[in-house]
Design a protein around this motif. Sequence first.
Motif: not given
Length: 219
Positions: A62-64, A186-190, A198-204, A212-213
């Motif tokens: 579940l991602n926000v 997009g491409v990102g990292a968690k 977990a924290f994630f950041a993404e560019a796309g 971010g979320g």
Amino acid sequence: MKKKYYLLFMCGLFLTTTYAQVIIRGRIGRGYGYGYGHYRTSRRLTSKQREKQPAYKPVVYLNVGYGFPNLDANQFSDYYGLYKGSLTQTGPVTGSIDYRYSRYASIGILTTYGKVNLPYYDGSNNLQGNSSLENWSVMANFMQYSPLSNTAIVYFREAIGVNIGTEVSTGNIPPIESNTLAYQLGVGAKFDISKNTAFFAEAGYGKYILQGGVSFSFR
């Protein structure tokens, strides 16, 4: 017209990429492109590697998140004799549910909400009206994962669906025709914060450029 062709191109690129990934994986799994002896050796090595890895247990995410900037602003038009003022925007706020059925892939639903408002002025800096767009989107969300470490992974996103927009124009500004096609690449990292968070950041590109979320996992 150019926007429509661009969206059709992005849609075709998405479908082509997904189809190519299926074909390539299928060929690798069957040993295409290798000699018979090499195929048998590769198969034995793969079996040994699988024995070392524990059985994968599917997980639900579940991602926000929050994206910036809101690229729905690109739908506002230029009008002869009028000048755009300062854009105000909300979001897009994002939420998704993803079912990760293997170590390397998941499928789910991505939703976004955002609002953009733009005033227009004449050459004497007199307000001529406003154009605003409030937009929801619902997209099928395909994710691919590549582990970096025990606590971090890189992911690739391919999402496509529909926009549900409400357009409002005031004064001398004609109403806009919002796009019905929604997409996000997009491409990102968690990065794990705790066992299930977990924290994630993404560019796309698509609905936003940066995001971010926080992600919550359930097994």
